[in-house]
Design an enzyme around this catalytic site. Structure first.
Site, PDB file in Angstrom:
ATOM      1  N   HIS A 181     -24.160   5.541 -29.340  1.00 49.45           N
ATOM      2  CA  HIS A 181     -23.955   6.752 -30.136  1.00 49.45           C
ATOM      3  C   HIS A 181     -25.307   7.342 -30.490  1.00 49.45           C
ATOM      4  CE1 HIS A 181     -19.721   6.008 -30.440  1.00 49.45           C
ATOM      5  NE2 HIS A 181     -20.020   4.739 -30.659  1.00 49.45           N
TER       6      HIS A 181
ATOM      7  N   TYR B 123     -27.269  15.859 -33.781  1.00 51.34           N
ATOM      8  CA  TYR B 123     -27.311  15.429 -32.381  1.00 51.34           C
ATOM      9  C   TYR B 123     -28.519  15.966 -31.598  1.00 51.34           C
ATOM     10  CZ  TYR B 123     -22.522  14.142 -33.555  1.00 51.34           C
ATOM     11  OH  TYR B 123     -21.412  13.589 -34.157  1.00 51.34           O
TER      12      TYR B 123
HETATM   13  C1  DQA Z   1     -20.945  10.282 -31.552  1.00 53.26           C
HETATM   14  C2  DQA Z   1     -20.438   9.818 -32.933  1.00 53.26           C
HETATM   15  C3  DQA Z   1     -18.957  10.096 -33.054  1.00 53.26           C
HETATM   16  O1  DQA Z   1     -18.500   9.684 -34.340  1.00 53.26           O
HETATM   17  C4  DQA Z   1     -18.676  11.580 -32.907  1.00 53.26           C
HETATM   18  O2  DQA Z   1     -17.279  11.825 -32.957  1.00 53.26           O
HETATM   19  C5  DQA Z   1     -19.282  12.157 -31.690  1.00 53.26           C
HETATM   20  C6  DQA Z   1     -20.637  11.745 -31.321  1.00 53.26           C
HETATM   21  C7  DQA Z   1     -22.469  10.093 -31.429  1.00 53.26           C
HETATM   22  O3  DQA Z   1     -22.957  10.083 -30.311  1.00 53.26           O
HETATM   23  O4  DQA Z   1     -23.172   9.997 -32.433  1.00 53.26           O
HETATM   24  O5  DQA Z   1     -18.703  13.004 -31.025  1.00 53.26           O
HETATM   25  O6  DQA Z   1     -20.327   9.499 -30.567  1.00 53.26           O
END
Ligand code: DQA
Length: 148
Positions: free
Chosen positions: A101, A22
Site C-alpha cells: 500500500h 498518494y
Molecule cells: C491503498 C489504501 C487503501 O485503503 C485504499 O482504498 C486505496 C489505496 C494504498 O495504496 O494506500 O485505494 O491501497
C-alpha cells in the site's frame, strides 16, 4: 522470475487522486522506473504492471499468470478491506504474493487496518509510497534466487 505488479480499483487515478496521500506520480511513470531498475539489477527477470477496476478481471488475471515461478506484488486498493472473492483467489495461488500500500493504512481509518488477503501473502509493505513496490519486488527476487 516474472514479477506481476497488480493494482485494483481506483488506482488508475493515481497522479491526481488525493495527491496529499498518494502523491503525484502515475503507474505509467513508475513502470518505466521499475523496468530500468529490473533490467540493471535483475537482468534475468522481468516486470509487468496491470490495473483493474473490474474485480472479476483482476481475479482472472491472477489465475492466468499463476505458477511456482511467478511473483505477485498486489495493491488491491479498497478491495483489500472488502473482497472475500479476492481473498479466496489469493489463497489459491501458487505464486508468492506480497501486498503493498502506498499509504500507511495502519495510521488511517480503522477499516483500512484490516486486510482480508494478508493471511495468504508473504507480507505487507504499507506507507513507503512507491518505494514499497521496489522493496516487495526485491523480497521476491532475493528469495527466488536463494540469496542468503
Ligand atoms: C491503498 C489504501 C487503501 O485503503 C485504499 O482504498 C486505496 C489505496 C494504498 O495504496 O494506500 O485505494 O491501497
Amino acid at each position: 522470475m516474472k514479477v506481476y505488479i497488480v493494482h485494483g480499483i481506483n488506482l488508475d487515478q493515481l497522479g491526481h487522486r488525493q495527491p496529499a496521500i498518494y502523491g503525484h506520480q502515475t503507474l505509467a511513470d513508475q513502470l518505466t522506473l521499475w523496468e530500468s531498475w529490473m533490467a540493471n539489477s535483475w537482468p534475468a527477470s522481468s516486470v509487468e504492471a496491470v490495473q483493474f477496476n473490474d474485480e472479476d478481471a483482476l481475479i482472472r488475471f491472477l489465475q492466468a499468470v499463476d505458477g511456482e515461478d511467478a511473483g505477485v506484488v498486489i495493491n488491491p486498493g479498497a478491495w483489500t478491506h472488502s473482497s472475500i472473492p479476492l481473498r479466496d483467489a489469493v489463497a489459491g495461488l501458487r505464486a508468492k504474493v506480497v501486498e503493498v500500500h502506498l499509504s500507511h493504512t495502519y495510521a488511517r481509518e480503522a477499516f483500512r487496518r484490516v486486510s482480508l488477503l494478508a493471511p495468504f501473502t508473504k507480507g505487507t509493505i504499507s506507507g513507503m509510497g512507491w518505494l514499497g513496490y521496489r522493496f516487495a519486488m526485491e523480497a521476491l527476487l532475493v528469495e527466488a534466487a536463494d540469496i542468503p
